[in-house]
Write an enzyme that holds these catalytic residues in place. Structure first.
Site, PDB file in Angstrom:
ATOM      1  N   HIS A  74       0.817  -1.208   0.000  1.00 44.77           N
ATOM      2  CA  HIS A  74       0.000   0.000   0.000  1.00 44.77           C
ATOM      3  C   HIS A  74       0.857   1.267   0.000  1.00 44.77           C
ATOM      4  O   HIS A  74       0.352   2.346  -0.280  1.00 44.77           O
ATOM      5  CB  HIS A  74      -1.007  -0.003   1.160  1.00 44.77           C
ATOM      6  CG  HIS A  74      -0.448   0.309   2.509  1.00 44.77           C
ATOM      7  ND1 HIS A  74      -0.076  -0.659   3.409  1.00 44.77           N
ATOM      8  CD2 HIS A  74      -0.210   1.490   3.120  1.00 44.77           C
ATOM      9  CE1 HIS A  74       0.352  -0.089   4.520  1.00 44.77           C
ATOM     10  NE2 HIS A  74       0.281   1.216   4.379  1.00 44.77           N
ATOM     11  N   ASP A 105       0.322  -7.538   1.659  1.00 47.01           N
ATOM     12  CA  ASP A 105       0.712  -6.138   1.818  1.00 47.01           C
ATOM     13  C   ASP A 105       2.229  -5.977   1.869  1.00 47.01           C
ATOM     14  O   ASP A 105       2.768  -5.259   2.712  1.00 47.01           O
ATOM     15  CB  ASP A 105       0.073  -5.533   3.071  1.00 47.01           C
ATOM     16  CG  ASP A 105       0.099  -4.009   3.052  1.00 47.01           C
ATOM     17  OD1 ASP A 105       0.287  -3.435   1.959  1.00 47.01           O
ATOM     18  OD2 ASP A 105      -0.052  -3.389   4.129  1.00 47.01           O
ATOM     19  N   SER A 187       4.662   2.730   7.773  1.00 50.84           N
ATOM     20  CA  SER A 187       4.313   1.558   6.978  1.00 50.84           C
ATOM     21  C   SER A 187       5.451   1.166   6.037  1.00 50.84           C
ATOM     22  O   SER A 187       6.007   2.002   5.329  1.00 50.84           O
ATOM     23  CB  SER A 187       3.056   1.827   6.156  1.00 50.84           C
ATOM     24  OG  SER A 187       1.933   1.884   6.978  1.00 50.84           O
TER      25      SER A 187
END
Length: 589
Positions: A74, A105, A187
């Site tokens: 992402h 992910d 992230s």
């Protein structure tokens, strides 16, 4: 009444004289020094990821000296095929996308411009325990405009956590939970253990709804799951996760029971049925449905993994080949569009990964400049092709595998027909003859010959073998012609080979109307196995090659094992090779 003195004040009163008079316990100072050294070392491998247009980014971590780095799907989805990466040496590097795992992910990128990047040391996330110290390093809120990452220290709060899919695909299985801060921008960055070993990739957090502030619950994708997918990521393709082809539930006694199963699945062919109890899977004991989902989520499509189950009170231990979760067109759709699947508005406290992209500060935008065209160094490492994230790396890995094989001796220049003589595992003499056009096996009871025409999927000889003669013919063809001439050959990734340690490189090939997978031992480059799939959802014919020896300057197996399902197995001890087709076997009656 005596007033109680606050504990922090007592600590300060006790600590200050020790510092003032130089009486701090040396062990405390040594622990502090070691912690600082570990943080400095791990910060060197941490990456600040920015989109080339300055509109967003996240974090990453370098895992090899030649520049391969991990991040989140992402994160890289919004950066496109290439991005800018800052490291704490103060430099900004061009980087290119390599491979994607949308469901897990995870993204693999490659930083360019050096071959001596500082790389993180891989850890073992299965050894992590609740209460272990850990720290996260990254670029929260994209504050690292000087490329010096932010560090947060904490403890592991939970292991083997299962997070239900966010939106349509993002599924965090078997992940690590920690109270070290994971905020928007973290992230894709690393989670390290106290010794500085990489144990996970940060990706998902729980936030205070209005302020987007971490509340002390963050999740990292376990590094052991990523290790399973790393070969697939290096293939330049879109990795798919696995399904058993069966649904499980807990019964009133707490057992994990098969509630439904596809009859075309390999699990069904191995004997798993409705109502059977699953007691172990993928090397772990299974006592809850979540435990089963956790294990299933760490494996790629096509892997063969061990399973144990009770069928009518009888324990069955076997290996099962896992199916894919998505069709190829579904995988391709996942990486198309303006934003990745799973970015719907948050439901409750468990937010989807970074639904709101942190904005790059204006000062850094000026450094990045306007959105440029792809730099030349990136163009050299990027090839577009339908079905691939970056076809350049598939070609690179395919070439690496093949060069390692032919370094043991080239098979080019041999004849159009090969003949092998020897004895079977039952001490019977045999002779195998095979070429592109036909193949034959002669045993004391007679000879079986087949012409390889009219669609190879129609040739399953000998009966019950799943196409042994076709498999041997394609084995010779691949060795002689190589992947460039054989047909459509691509690097699939890595997978285990039951009975052998480690992961094996896989070249997948389509020829005529069949598919075959060639497994290579990365330790010495040898061809370890071949699986021939005559049809989808049927057991393949599996050849394994061992006891290699030199024959005319080439390495060839002294032992070939043929297996099909649970009912056909043959061993061929190869005593003599004729690689020039001087004897096609027809003159002997």
């Amino acid at each position: 009444m005596m007033q109680q003195v606050p504990k922090p004040l007592i600590a300060a009163v006790v600590w200050w004289p020790l510092v003032a008079y130089g009486q701090v316990d040396p062990a405390v100072l040594e622990a502090e020094r070691a912690r600082i050294e570990v943080v400095e070392r791990c910060s060197r491998s941490t990456v600040a990821v920015f989109s080339q247009d300055g509109q967003g980014g996240g974090s990453g971590v370098v895992i090899s000296r030649d520049g391969y780095a991990l991040s989140n799907f992402h994160v890289t989805h919004s950066t496109g095929n290439w991005m800018k990466c800052g490291m704490n040496d103060g430099k900004l590097y061009d980087a290119v996308i390599v491979g994607l795992d949308p469901t897990g992910d995870v993204a693999l990128i490659k930083l360019l411009g050096r071959d001596d990047f500082p790389a993180a040391e891989m850890g073992d996330s299965d050894l992590v325990r609740v209460g272990d110290w850990c720290f996260t390093v990254g670029n929260p809120f994209l504050l690292a405009t000087d490329f010096q990452p932010t560090v947060a220290y904490g403890v592991i709060s939970g292991v083997h956590r299962y997070q239900y899919p966010a939106g349509t695909i993002l599924e965090y299985a078997d992940c690590l939970q920690a109270d070290a801060a994971i905020n928007p921008g973290n992230s894709g960055g690393p989670m390290f253990d106290a010794e500085g070993r990489l144990i996970g990739i940060n990706g998902r957090g729980s936030f205070e709804k209005r302020g987007r502030v971490n509340v002390g619950v963050g999740y990292a994708i376990s590094i052991n799951q990523i290790k399973n997918f790393l070969g697939h990521l290096k293939s330049g393709r879109i990795a798919d996760h696995a399904t058993l082809g069966a649904v499980v539930r807990s019964d009133e006694r707490g057992r994990v029971i098969v509630d439904d199963i596809l009859e075309e699945s390999d699990a069904y062919r191995r004997g798993l049925r409705y109502g059977d109890e699953v007691i172990a899977f993928g090397g772990r004991s299974i006592n809850t449905v979540n435990a089963f989902k956790n294990v299933l989520g760490i494996f790629p499509r096509g892997w063969r993994v061990p399973i144990s189950f009770l069928h009518d009170t009888q324990r069955i231990d076997t290996f099962v080949r896992l199916r894919g979760v998505h069709a190829q067109i579904e995988l391709e759709e996942m990486i198309d569009g303006d934003k990745p699947p799973g970015h719907e508005p948050p439901q409750g406290d468990e937010e989807k990964p970074e639904n709101e992209k942190p904005q790059i500060p204006d000062a850094l935008k000026r450094l990045l400049g306007k959105k440029p065209e792809m730099p030349d160094i990136v163009k050299e490492h990027y090839t577009a092709k339908p079905g691939y994230v970056n076809y350049y790396f598939n070609q690179h890995e395919r070439g690496r595998v093949w060069r390692a094989l032919v370094a043991r001796g080239s098979y080019a220049g041999t004849g159009a027909t090969w003949v092998i003589r020897g004895t079977t595992g039952m001490a019977e003499d045999f002779r195998l003859t095979f070429s592109d056009a036909e193949a034959a096996i002669r045993l004391p009871e007679g000879e079986l010959r087949t012409e390889l025409t009219g669609g190879l999927s129609n040739h399953a000889e000998p009966p019950g073998s799943g196409g042994m003669l076709v498999a041997l013919s394609l084995w010779r063809r691949m060795l002689v012609e190589g992947p460039e001439k054989f047909g459509e050959v691509y690097y699939l990734g890595t997978e285990p080979l039951p009975g052998r340690d480690g992961l094996f490189d896989v070249l997948a090939a389509a020829y005529d109307d069949v598919e075959c997978h060639f497994l290579f031992d990365p330790a010495d480059g040898s061809l370890a196995a071949l699986s021939l799939f005559l049809q989808e959802d049927v057991d393949p014919c599996e050849l394994t090659f061992t006891e290699y020896r030199e024959v005319e300057g080439r390495m060839l197996p002294g032992r070939i094992r043929v297996r099909h399902g649970d009912y056909f197995e043959r061993i061929f001890v190869c005593e003599e090779y004729d690689l020039h087709g001087e004897d096609d076997g027809r003159e002997e009656g």
